[in-house]
Design a protein around this motif. Structure first.
Motif, PDB file in Angstrom:
ATOM      1  N   LEU A   4      33.034 -34.384  -2.290  1.00  0.00           N
ATOM      2  CA  LEU A   4      32.451 -33.110  -2.733  1.00  0.00           C
ATOM      3  C   LEU A   4      31.025 -33.326  -3.260  1.00  0.00           C
ATOM      4  CD1 LEU A   4      35.374 -31.325  -4.640  1.00  0.00           C
ATOM      5  CD2 LEU A   4      34.607 -30.993  -2.293  1.00  0.00           C
ATOM      6  N   ILE A   5      30.109 -32.497  -2.804  1.00  0.00           N
ATOM      7  CA  ILE A   5      28.738 -32.536  -3.326  1.00  0.00           C
ATOM      8  C   ILE A   5      28.644 -31.414  -4.350  1.00  0.00           C
ATOM      9  CG2 ILE A   5      26.273 -32.592  -2.703  1.00  0.00           C
ATOM     10  CD1 ILE A   5      27.883 -34.512  -0.977  1.00  0.00           C
ATOM     11  N   ARG A  23      20.116 -25.984   2.052  1.00  0.00           N
ATOM     12  CA  ARG A  23      19.333 -27.185   2.386  1.00  0.00           C
ATOM     13  C   ARG A  23      20.065 -28.451   1.932  1.00  0.00           C
ATOM     14  NH1 ARG A  23      15.944 -29.806  -0.466  1.00  0.00           N
ATOM     15  NH2 ARG A  23      15.652 -28.117  -1.969  1.00  0.00           N
ATOM     16  N   ILE A  24      20.632 -28.392   0.742  1.00  0.00           N
ATOM     17  CA  ILE A  24      21.349 -29.566   0.222  1.00  0.00           C
ATOM     18  C   ILE A  24      22.558 -29.870   1.102  1.00  0.00           C
ATOM     19  CG2 ILE A  24      22.740 -30.402  -1.727  1.00  0.00           C
ATOM     20  CD1 ILE A  24      20.715 -28.896  -3.543  1.00  0.00           C
ATOM     21  N   ALA A  25      23.255 -28.810   1.502  1.00  0.00           N
ATOM     22  CA  ALA A  25      24.422 -29.001   2.383  1.00  0.00           C
ATOM     23  C   ALA A  25      23.986 -29.670   3.684  1.00  0.00           C
ATOM     24  CB  ALA A  25      25.078 -27.657   2.663  1.00  0.00           C
ATOM     25  N   THR A  26      22.877 -29.176   4.251  1.00  0.00           N
ATOM     26  CA  THR A  26      22.391 -29.722   5.520  1.00  0.00           C
ATOM     27  C   THR A  26      21.971 -31.182   5.349  1.00  0.00           C
ATOM     28  OG1 THR A  26      21.474 -27.524   5.819  1.00  0.00           O
ATOM     29  CG2 THR A  26      20.913 -29.140   7.484  1.00  0.00           C
ATOM     30  N   GLU A  27      21.227 -31.430   4.287  1.00  0.00           N
ATOM     31  CA  GLU A  27      20.731 -32.797   4.054  1.00  0.00           C
ATOM     32  C   GLU A  27      21.874 -33.807   3.887  1.00  0.00           C
ATOM     33  OE1 GLU A  27      16.497 -31.786   1.833  1.00  0.00           O
ATOM     34  OE2 GLU A  27      18.121 -32.716   0.683  1.00  0.00           O
ATOM     35  N   HIS A  28      22.953 -33.368   3.237  1.00  0.00           N
ATOM     36  CA  HIS A  28      24.068 -34.281   3.013  1.00  0.00           C
ATOM     37  C   HIS A  28      25.054 -34.293   4.178  1.00  0.00           C
ATOM     38  CE1 HIS A  28      22.595 -34.149  -1.125  1.00  0.00           C
ATOM     39  NE2 HIS A  28      23.249 -35.278  -1.304  1.00  0.00           N
ATOM     40  N   GLY A  29      24.800 -33.468   5.155  1.00  0.00           N
ATOM     41  CA  GLY A  29      25.693 -33.402   6.312  1.00  0.00           C
ATOM     42  C   GLY A  29      27.031 -32.768   5.961  1.00  0.00           C
ATOM     43  N   ALA A  30      27.016 -31.823   5.021  1.00  0.00           N
ATOM     44  CA  ALA A  30      28.265 -31.175   4.627  1.00  0.00           C
ATOM     45  C   ALA A  30      28.730 -30.218   5.722  1.00  0.00           C
ATOM     46  CB  ALA A  30      28.065 -30.412   3.323  1.00  0.00           C
ATOM     47  N   SER A  31      30.059 -30.110   5.850  1.00  0.00           N
ATOM     48  CA  SER A  31      30.579 -29.255   6.913  1.00  0.00           C
ATOM     49  C   SER A  31      30.839 -27.842   6.419  1.00  0.00           C
ATOM     50  CB  SER A  31      31.845 -29.852   7.507  1.00  0.00           C
ATOM     51  OG  SER A  31      32.763 -30.093   6.463  1.00  0.00           O
ATOM     52  N   PRO A  43      10.492 -29.873  -1.429  1.00  0.00           N
ATOM     53  CA  PRO A  43      11.498 -29.104  -2.169  1.00  0.00           C
ATOM     54  C   PRO A  43      12.071 -29.894  -3.341  1.00  0.00           C
ATOM     55  CG  PRO A  43      11.956 -29.080   0.187  1.00  0.00           C
ATOM     56  CD  PRO A  43      10.826 -30.035  -0.014  1.00  0.00           C
ATOM     57  N   ASN A  44      12.025 -31.232  -3.257  1.00  0.00           N
ATOM     58  CA  ASN A  44      12.548 -32.031  -4.368  1.00  0.00           C
ATOM     59  C   ASN A  44      11.673 -31.949  -5.613  1.00  0.00           C
ATOM     60  OD1 ASN A  44      14.861 -33.032  -3.032  1.00  0.00           O
ATOM     61  ND2 ASN A  44      13.535 -34.416  -1.874  1.00  0.00           N
ATOM     62  N   ASP A  45      10.449 -31.452  -5.447  1.00  0.00           N
ATOM     63  CA  ASP A  45       9.567 -31.276  -6.596  1.00  0.00           C
ATOM     64  C   ASP A  45       9.668 -29.856  -7.168  1.00  0.00           C
ATOM     65  OD1 ASP A  45       8.653 -33.822  -6.437  1.00  0.00           O
ATOM     66  OD2 ASP A  45       6.901 -33.336  -5.223  1.00  0.00           O
TER      67      ASP A  45
END
Lengths: 145, 513
Positions: free
Chosen positions: A34-35, A101-109, B93-95
């Motif tokens: 889980l992220i 974006r975070i979901a995409t970056e972490h490869g979340a499904s 975006p991290n900033d």
């Protein structure tokens, strides 16, 4: 292969319900992580005084610190105690955009969020973060009531 | 809070005081002020020997031209890139959560967009004729390069403290930059700049604002002593900068941009309503720029007024914006320079030009029908206007001639602009003050109280001495700042070349949002 799921917290009860749902789901999937994400609503297009700008960096650190220690870390710890792999992320930005974006970056499904956290006038005009997320997310979104 | 109430009580009580006594205070303040500041003003505006041209104006123009050439017309080459930066195309975006380029630009703009654009332009056009506008635009375009130079340095050499707060501005880049280059005298120049910055904060950033705000209010409610307006303004500013009542500042910061948009919108409506005269107005501007069209001082008069008011309005080369921009947390100081070059464009080339066009088109300046040139007033110092209006009253009359109720909106805008400029400059002045005397609650309080006292003086004095002192103080900042920039500009060029190369190679990427 690890199945990753992003769960959005906002420090409220609905966020907690989303977390509970995500935990139940994760416990049924073999090798799931889980992220746990907390997005601090922030826009780069606001008007501020010079004094606010001067102290902005400090405030940002404080905001991240509060979100991490009060919401994200306790959640991650609790998940780990229950035997579920988890990591915490705290970021500033537009809630819907940043969660996606975070979901995409972490490869979340998928993304799991609570129903609505803001209400009233602003919601009527701009829609809620959840609505925006549902409309624009690149992965399936589960909304927990 | 107590002092705030006392001030309010005093100002209310004073309303009952006999008018003659009250006018007497205004006169005394005015006279004392004019005598005290006279020598300083005469020095700054001394003409180049053998000409009638003030050396300070030449100083600003030469600097802006040198920077434009030295950086290869950076204001045009990187214009698109500057827009991209403001839009956030290059923001990681991290900033997120740090001060964005947009926010730094908006903060700096709220310090510059204000009465300079409304009253200052009216002064320029009233004395120098429509031709002053041409020189104002030119000064604005060239000034973009000055702004770029100082703001890049402002971010590069700011102080970052352990608690995460920052302090920056010319005083820091002058002392640190000179040290880095092994040049002597950095500290002296930095101290000198700080002194002038404090005077500038009290002058253009304070007294001029209070003065014109009073002119605007009394134009609507009728004449009354200026020190009353001064006391009220001082009380509100005091409440914000000393009392820490953030809500007032926050509300202003949100309303001011709206007022700016409203102002430009109203100007556009007037221009559209008189679209058939726009060509004529530009004709007047171009003809006046080179012939003067009979105004006091002719072409040179137009040029001096244009350049002076542009510098006063956009503050390019003055160093104030470098203080405001230093708060941005960026890995590339030069990006802040690119963003800042948009300021003179928005402030001078767009907003000031709007004001000038509205004044010219509304035909507030009286033209002699037989000769086709402008008629001078009785003293021969400025162009005769329809109701003898000058400064902000002239702008107000110009807008009012097409939109009858606009002077009321303008009055609110003027008060808010004056207020936000005061808040911005109280910050700039404070930064210079703490550079000189160190940071600390008492030290800061002393400056803040002095700042509030000057609001009352500014509102009481008449426009002439106030505008002279305000100009002189702001230009004195530019004398020191620009002198230092000549030595430091090679540091900026190193940054520029390195950045341009990486941008070319595609190493500086846009982030997908």
């Amino acid at each position: 292969m690890t199945v990753k799921i992003t769960v959005g917290l906002d420090g409220t009860d609905t966020g907690e319900r989303a977390l509970t749902f995500a935990r139940d789901l994760a416990s049924r999937i073999e090798n799931c992580e889980l992220i746990v994400t907390y997005v601090i609503e922030w826009s780069p297009f606001t008007f501020q005084t010079a004094e606010e700008n001067e102290k902005r960096h400090k405030r940002r650190d404080e905001e991240i610190n509060i979100a991490t220690t009060r919401v994200v870390t306790p959640a991650v710890e609790a998940l780990k105690d229950a035997g579920i792999k988890a990591q915490g992320v705290v970021q500033h930005g537009d809630v819907a955009e940043t969660l996606n974006r975070i979901a995409t970056e972490h490869g979340a499904s998928q993304i799991i969020v609570g129903r609505v956290s803001n209400d009233g006038f602003t919601k009527r005009i701009f829609g809620s973060s959840t609505q925006n997320l549902v409309m624009h997310a690149s992965v399936p979104v589960t909304v927990v009531g | 809070m107590k002092a705030y109430k006392t001030l309010l009580a005093a100002s209310i009580a004073s309303l009952a005081a006999p008018a003659a006594f009250a006018q007497g205070i205004d006169e005394q303040v005015n006279q004392a002020f004019a005598t005290a500041t006279g020598p300083f003003v005469s020095f700054i505006f001394a003409p180049i020997p053998g000409t009638g041209f003030p050396w300070i104006v030449m100083w600003l123009v030469i600097a802006a031209t040198v920077f434009t050439i030295y950086f290869g017309a950076v204001q045009f080459r990187f214009f698109g890139h500057a827009i991209g930066l403001v839009k956030g195309d290059y923001s990681d975006p991290n900033d997120a959560g740090e001060v964005s380029h947009f926010q730094a630009l908006a903060t700096a703009l709220s310090g510059t967009v204000g009465l300079g654009n409304i009253a200052g332009v009216a002064v320029a056009v009233g004395i120098g004729g429509p031709g002053a506008t041409f020189w104002m635009i030119l000064a604005g375009l060239l000034g973009m390069a000055s702004k770029f130079t100082e703001c890049t340095l402002g971010v590069k050499y700011r102080n970052e403290y352990e608690d995460g707060t920052v302090s920056g501005g010319p005083m820091y880049y002058i002392s640190k930059g000179f040290n880095e280059l092994g040049l002597p005298g950095g500290k002296i120049l930095a101290v000198l700049f700080s002194i002038f910055c404090i005077l500038g904060a009290l002058g253009g950033g304070n007294m001029f604002q209070a003065n014109q705000a009073h002119a605007q209010i009394s134009g609507i409610v009728g004449d009354y002593p200026g020190w009353i307006t001064g006391l009220i303004f001082a009380a509100v500013v005091f409440a914000v900068i000393v009392g820490g009542i953030k809500s007032i500042a926050t509300v202003t910061e949100k309303v001011v941009p709206l007022m700016g948009i409203l102002y430009v919108g109203a100007a556009l409506i007037i221009l559209i309503a008189n679209y058939n005269m726009i060509g004529w107005a530009f004709g007047q501007i171009f003809a006046g720029a080179f012939t003067g069209l009979g105004v006091a001082g002719g072409m040179v008069g137009a040029l001096i007024q244009g350049f002076k008011r542009a510098a006063f309005s956009n503050e390019a080369g003055v160093g104030s914006a470098a203080i405001a921009h230093s708060a941005v947390k960026t890995k590339e100081p030069i990006t802040e320079g690119f963003v800042s070059l948009l300021e003179p464009l928005i402030d001078t080339v767009v907003i000031c030009t709007m004001t000038a066009l509205v004044i010219v088109i509304s035909q507030q300046l009286i033209i002699d029908e037989t000769t086709g040139v402008y008629m001078l007033n009785e003293a021969g110092t400025a162009i005769a206007t329809v109701d003898g209006n000058t400064g902000v009253a002239l702008t107000s009359a110009a807008f009012g001639s097409t939109i009858s109720w606009f002077p009321f909106v303008l009055a609110i805008a003027v008060i808010l602009f004056a207020f936000s400029t005061m808040i911005s400059w109280s910050y700039y002045g404070l930064k210079a003050w703490t550079y000189l005397f160190g940071e600390g609650k008492t030290v800061e309080l002393v400056f803040k109280i002095i700042f509030c006292i000057f609001i009352v003086i500014g509102a009481s004095a008449s426009l002439g001495p106030v505008i002279d002192f305000s100009d002189a103080a702001i230009f004195a900042m530019a004398v020191v700042n620009i002198l230092a920039l000549y030595f430091l500009m090679k540091l900026v060029r190193v940054e520029l070349n390195s950045y341009a190369e990486r941008l070319e190679k595609g190493e500086i990427k846009k982030f997908g949002h």
